[in-house]
Design an enzyme around this catalytic site. Sequence first.
Site, PDB file in Angstrom:
ATOM      1  N   ARG A  82      11.915  -1.047  10.966  1.00 32.05           N
ATOM      2  CA  ARG A  82      10.942  -0.639  11.977  1.00 32.05           C
ATOM      3  C   ARG A  82      10.802  -1.713  13.047  1.00 32.05           C
ATOM      4  NH1 ARG A  82       5.838   0.866   8.298  1.00 32.05           N
ATOM      5  NH2 ARG A  82       4.830  -0.221  10.017  1.00 32.05           N
TER       6      ARG A  82
ATOM      7  N   ARG B 234      -8.758   1.158   9.063  1.00 31.29           N
ATOM      8  CA  ARG B 234      -8.323  -0.199   9.387  1.00 31.29           C
ATOM      9  C   ARG B 234      -9.494  -1.037   9.908  1.00 31.29           C
ATOM     10  NH1 ARG B 234      -2.834   1.083   8.716  1.00 31.29           N
ATOM     11  NH2 ARG B 234      -1.529  -0.522   9.658  1.00 31.29           N
TER      12      ARG B 234
ATOM     13  N   LYS C 254       0.828  -1.218   0.000  1.00 30.93           N
ATOM     14  CA  LYS C 254       0.000   0.000   0.000  1.00 30.93           C
ATOM     15  C   LYS C 254       0.858   1.262   0.000  1.00 30.93           C
ATOM     16  CE  LYS C 254      -2.090  -0.429   3.996  1.00 30.93           C
ATOM     17  NZ  LYS C 254      -1.535  -1.627   4.596  1.00 30.93           N
TER      18      LYS C 254
ATOM     19  N   ARG D  48      11.662  -5.886   5.249  1.00 27.97           N
ATOM     20  CA  ARG D  48      11.399  -4.498   4.854  1.00 27.97           C
ATOM     21  C   ARG D  48      12.229  -3.504   5.675  1.00 27.97           C
ATOM     22  NH1 ARG D  48       5.391  -2.000   4.659  1.00 27.97           N
ATOM     23  NH2 ARG D  48       5.518  -2.058   6.919  1.00 27.97           N
TER      24      ARG D  48
ATOM     25  N   ARG E 274       1.277  -8.856  14.140  1.00 31.33           N
ATOM     26  CA  ARG E 274       0.720  -7.695  13.443  1.00 31.33           C
ATOM     27  C   ARG E 274      -0.211  -8.134  12.317  1.00 31.33           C
ATOM     28  NH1 ARG E 274       3.040  -3.168  10.032  1.00 31.33           N
ATOM     29  NH2 ARG E 274       4.989  -4.274   9.884  1.00 31.33           N
TER      30      ARG E 274
HETATM   31  P1  AMP Z   1       1.568   1.190   8.832  1.00 31.00           P
HETATM   32  O1  AMP Z   1       2.752   2.044   8.465  1.00 31.00           O
HETATM   33  O2  AMP Z   1       0.308   1.559   8.070  1.00 31.00           O
HETATM   34  O3  AMP Z   1       1.872  -0.284   8.759  1.00 31.00           O
HETATM   35  O4  AMP Z   1       1.222   1.521  10.357  1.00 31.00           O
HETATM   36  C1  AMP Z   1       2.168   1.301  11.395  1.00 31.00           C
HETATM   37  C2  AMP Z   1       1.451   1.142  12.713  1.00 31.00           C
HETATM   38  O5  AMP Z   1       0.724   2.335  13.023  1.00 31.00           O
HETATM   39  C3  AMP Z   1       0.400   0.046  12.708  1.00 31.00           C
HETATM   40  O6  AMP Z   1       0.975  -1.212  13.013  1.00 31.00           O
HETATM   41  C4  AMP Z   1      -0.552   0.520  13.798  1.00 31.00           C
HETATM   42  O7  AMP Z   1      -0.014   0.253  15.089  1.00 31.00           O
HETATM   43  C5  AMP Z   1      -0.522   2.031  13.615  1.00 31.00           C
HETATM   44  N1  AMP Z   1      -1.587   2.507  12.691  1.00 31.00           N
HETATM   45  C6  AMP Z   1      -1.433   3.043  11.445  1.00 31.00           C
HETATM   46  N2  AMP Z   1      -2.612   3.388  10.916  1.00 31.00           N
HETATM   47  C7  AMP Z   1      -3.540   3.068  11.852  1.00 31.00           C
HETATM   48  C8  AMP Z   1      -4.964   3.158  11.900  1.00 31.00           C
HETATM   49  N3  AMP Z   1      -5.679   3.654  10.873  1.00 31.00           N
HETATM   50  N4  AMP Z   1      -5.592   2.736  13.038  1.00 31.00           N
HETATM   51  C9  AMP Z   1      -4.903   2.245  14.076  1.00 31.00           C
HETATM   52  N5  AMP Z   1      -3.558   2.104  14.091  1.00 31.00           N
HETATM   53  C10 AMP Z   1      -2.890   2.505  12.985  1.00 31.00           C
END
Ligand code: AMP
Length: 214
Positions: A157, A88, A13, A127, A168
């Site tokens: 990360r 989400r 994404k 990653r 996750r």
């Molecule tokens: P991502 O970079 O989208 O994988 O997001 C990294 C982390 O941020 C995720 O594992 C969640 O802990 C948190 N996160 C990102 N977007 C959301 C969301 N819309 N709702 C809740 N937690 C989020």
Amino acid sequence: MFLILLGAPGTGKGTQAQLLAEKEGWLHVSTGDMLRDVVSRKTILGEAAKKFMDQGALVPDELVISMLVERIGQADAQAGLILDGFPRNLAQAEALDEALAKAGRCVDLAVNIAVPDEELVRRLSGRWMCRNCGAIYNAASGLPEKCTRCGGELYQREDDQPHTVKARMQKQKPPADMMSHYRLAGRLVDINGLQSVDKVTKQILNVLDDWKGA
Ligand code: AMP
């Protein structure tokens, strides 16, 4: 145009959102990037979000929704916008609809990038990201010493470390009720995320062309 990209962590994404935003000249908003920013700045929101993120869990809706709604209300988000990492779950999808409706807008298209679980675990564990600009790299294709876009330092990360990845994945697959929400509204398009990055981009661009022509 208001486009959202859906898919489990590791489906691509973020990569697709960056490419499409550059190509179409749209603003790219990633809730993951926004949260990493507040965590690194140690704001109150950042401190609250960090413990969930480190465990590979979702940050509670009440923290994320207000942050996102405020961001998409800003002036630079009023033309083309591509949203990655939000919503989400169904509650976030409904909150987004509500905030957009107040401004006379709606989600135009929801693109779901589908990839099997085993492949996602493999991808996420390899990653790496640039600490400065957020560019994404994969160890399987060889890591440069520094970011090739901005020269920044590359890092893995905490939530991409192998011990967190499986948790996750389980906690963060797009839930069926949220997918039905977009499917029933006739907004959802599925894309096979097992193809090359280029092919996935091309297919999304085709979907966008169809939408623009409709
Ligand atoms: P991502 O970079 O989208 O994988 O997001 C990294 C982390 O941020 C995720 O594992 C969640 O802990 C948190 N996160 C990102 N977007 C959301 C969301 N819309 N709702 C809740 N937690 C989020």
